[in-house]
Design a protein around this motif. Structure first.
Motif, short mmCIF file in Angstrom:
data_model
loop_
_atom_site.label_atom_id
_atom_site.label_comp_id
_atom_site.label_asym_id
_atom_site.label_seq_id
_atom_site.Cartn_x
_atom_site.Cartn_y
_atom_site.Cartn_z
N ASP A 62 0.82 -1.21 0.00
CA ASP A 62 0.00 0.00 0.00
C ASP A 62 0.85 1.26 0.00
N LYS A 63 2.16 1.12 0.28
CA LYS A 63 3.05 2.29 0.26
C LYS A 63 3.59 2.57 -1.15
N PRO A 78 -10.81 4.85 -0.05
CA PRO A 78 -9.83 3.84 0.39
C PRO A 78 -9.08 4.24 1.65
N ALA A 79 -9.03 3.33 2.59
CA ALA A 79 -8.24 3.56 3.80
C ALA A 79 -6.76 3.65 3.47
N ALA A 80 -6.34 2.99 2.39
CA ALA A 80 -4.92 2.99 2.00
C ALA A 80 -4.47 4.33 1.48
N GLY A 81 -5.40 5.20 1.12
CA GLY A 81 -5.04 6.52 0.60
C GLY A 81 -4.86 6.52 -0.90
N ILE A 106 -2.29 1.07 -6.30
CA ILE A 106 -3.39 0.10 -6.40
C ILE A 106 -4.73 0.82 -6.43
N GLU A 107 -4.93 1.82 -5.59
CA GLU A 107 -6.24 2.48 -5.50
C GLU A 107 -6.53 3.35 -6.72
N ARG A 108 -5.50 3.88 -7.36
CA ARG A 108 -5.74 4.60 -8.61
C ARG A 108 -6.27 3.62 -9.66
#
Length: 598
Positions: free
Chosen positions: A258-259, A436-439, A443-445
């Protein structure tokens, strides 16, 4: 097995044991983007990144003196990928400058065309370009341990998409041979057909004008569009759970992933899909009709929505230079000192920008890119907003605003719900994208891009229903007459596929005096600005961990490539040509001479 990822173009050992690595040009995108890094292999971290673009953007120069009515035809040629987004945004700016409001049906048709463009472009980029970064062949080259785990990991939503394991999903994404890869190519064909039904030609619309469209609206036209749209709706019921399984697996298989690509949440969205029942394109009313768009405009800072006002968004735009190859315009003319509401307009605003190219040798400590550095000024700081590749910012802003509720899509304040109706082979489905909690990370993009494909399809269902109401009622007018003023200003705001898009125009003596299009590429791909702030690509890559299993000598840079591609780079919107004063090479005296060569 032949590698499907290019090797870094050069490596150099620095005195402090850092390794210089560069990828120039980046593959599987359009245009000349170079990523230059310094990597600390001992600590598995990218410590420095520079984003470069090697050719010049010049539309703001050769638009001067043109007939304003030609603006959308010219600016659509900025890009062969999202040209229709430019044409649409230019028409919005022209509508404002001319004081014209298109008929409702004309605007629903524009929305249907833009929705088809999102469906087409996001599909082909996500599945046939980004998807390769997560395919079996790529993972085998860069993370064989992850592939071994994928072979033994059941896909949680196998019943929805048909792939038993995560490795099966990866195999389906293999270029040219993968089942899903080939299926997505077919989808890109009929989604392009959907666009052509509404706007005549892809990617440079032939029936889109200020004041509306030239499309002849009939029941048959809408039927042809809807038959394709329902196929796409059914496709999305497979795609969303499939990508959720794949992306969730990477978090599980690689703790800390997630980083990768994570940067401060600084997202900009300029809104998309006008509501013709309230949108009159008047600047004085822009705050009101902007908030009624079906994708809500907004600026998200550290996860909080700081504004949904297009007036605030407009006035906050600043164009900075820093590490780009231009001279400043601080001593040149200001075209617009106040907006139509009397608010002061900054010298660094696009209405007042001058483009003064100054080529130089690339120097990573000084000037190294042709891309300028747009920023959004919040009253205190010049924020390096990014678009999250487009969908992340759009969904995040829309979710937080909670203003959209049209049956097929609802914004809840913390999520966006997408309701897809029954299709030929699948029952109804409710999808929900959650903040998303991950920010804001790689991955979230990518995940948001999948969900926004479904969001665009759901919005298109609503637009088609509204268009059919107009047609059945006999209100088939699609274009409104207008006059070009001798003096005027206009601005258009929308979302290109990759994110924020604005066009700013100044008219004098009936001609264009100043014109500046700002697509997502300058916002995402810019270099360090005059305050030393890195651009979003640079910021997202530098500081990120490295999870690739290869050693330094065999390093592919897959985590870096995934991060850069998660923004959906498209460099044609950042670079173009400059002819200067021109030069006469040969002068022919007659048409006959030209034909005969005598």
């Amino acid at each position: 097995m032949t590698s499907i990822i290019p090797e870094p173009s050069h490596t150099k050992i620095e005195p402090d044991s850092l390794v210089e690595m560069a990828w120039d040009p980046i593959t599987r995108i359009v245009g000349s983007l170079g990523i230059y890094t310094k990597i600390d292999f001992a600590n598995r971290e990218v410590v420095e990144c520079h984003s470069t673009s090697s050719i010049f953007r010049g539309y703001s120069i050769f638009m001067r003196g043109k007939d304003p009515r030609d603006a959308h035809f010219i600016t659509s040629r900025i890009c062969g990928i999202c040209g229709d987004n430019h044409a649409t945004c230019s028409c919005y700016a022209q509508n404002m400058a001319y004081g014209v409001q298109p008929p409702h049906l004309g605007e629903w048709i524009v929305n249907l065309g833009e929705a088809a463009e999102y469906m087409f472009d996001h599909n082909i980029f996500q599945e046939n370009l980004v998807g390769v970064d997560f395919c079996e062949k790529m993972v085998a080259e860069t993370n064989p341990g992850v592939l071994a785990k994928a072979e033994n990991t059941e896909a949680p939503h196998a019943g929805d998409h048909g792939y038993r394991t995560i490795a099966d999903i990866m195999r389906a994404l293999n270029p040219f041979t993968g089942e899903f890869y080939r299926e997505a190519l077919q989808v890109s064909r009929y989604t392009r057909e959907m666009f052509c039904l509404m706007e005549g030609r892809h990617v440079h619309p032939s029936t889109l004008y200020p004041g509306g469209v030239g499309t002849v609206a009939t029941i048959q036209l809408m039927t042809d569009y809807m038959t394709r749209l329902m196929r796409y709706v059914e496709f999305m019921k497979k795609v969303v759970p499939m990508h959720d399984d794949l992306f969730d697996f990477f978090y599980e298989a690689l703790p800390g992933y997630d980083k990768v690509g994570l940067r401060r949440t600084l997202l900009g969205c300029w809104g998309s899909f006008q509501d013709p029942e309230v949108c009159n394109f008047s600047y004085r009313d822009m705050e009101d009709w902007g908030r009624r768009m079906f994708v809500t405009p907004g600026v998200v800072v550290d996860g909080k929505l700081v504004t949904t006002s297009l007036v605030d968004i407009n006035l906050g735009i600043r164009i900075l230079l820093g590490s780009s190859y231009y001279e400043d315009w601080t001593d040149q003319e200001m075209f617009v000192k106040t907006d139509p509401l009397g608010n002061p307009v900054d010298r660094r605003h696009p209405w007042n920008q001058h483009t003064n190219p100054k080529p130089a040798k690339r120097d990573m400590d000084d000037k190294y890119s042709w891309v300028m550095s747009p920023r959004w000024f919040d009253g205190t700081d010049h924020l390096a907003l990014d678009t999250g590749g487009g969908p992340l910012a759009r969904l995040w802003s829309t979710a937080l605003a909670g203003l959209v509720d049209v049956g097929y899509v609802q914004a809840t304040g913390h999520s966006v719900k997408i309701n897809l109706p029954k299709t030929a082979l699948k029952g109804p489905a409710e999808l929900e994208w959650k903040i998303p909690a991950a920010g804001s990370n790689t991955i979230e993009r990518n995940r948001a891009r999948t969900y926004f494909q479904a969001y665009a399809a759901a919005c298109a269902l609503h637009f088609a229903e509204k268009a059919l109401v107009e047609i059945r009622a006999g209100r088939t007018k699609t274009w409104e007459r207008f006059e070009v003023p001798d003096e005027g200003i206009g601005c258009g705001f929308t979302e290109a596929v990759r994110g924020v898009l604005s066009h700013h125009m100044v008219i004098r003596d009936g001609k264009i005096a100043n014109y500046h299009p700002y697509p997502p590429t300058p916002w995402n791909a810019n270099p360090r600005d005059s305050f030393g702030t890195p651009g979003p690509y640079e910021d997202a890559v530098q500081g990120q961990p490295i999870f690739e299993e290869n050693d330094r000598d065999n390093f592919k840079g897959i985590d870096i490539m995934r991060t850069v591609r998660s923004f959906d780079p498209c460099l044609p919107c950042g670079v173009h040509m400059y002819l200067g004063q021109g030069q006469t090479l040969e002068k022919l005296h007659s048409p006959t001479q030209a034909l005969t060569g005598e």
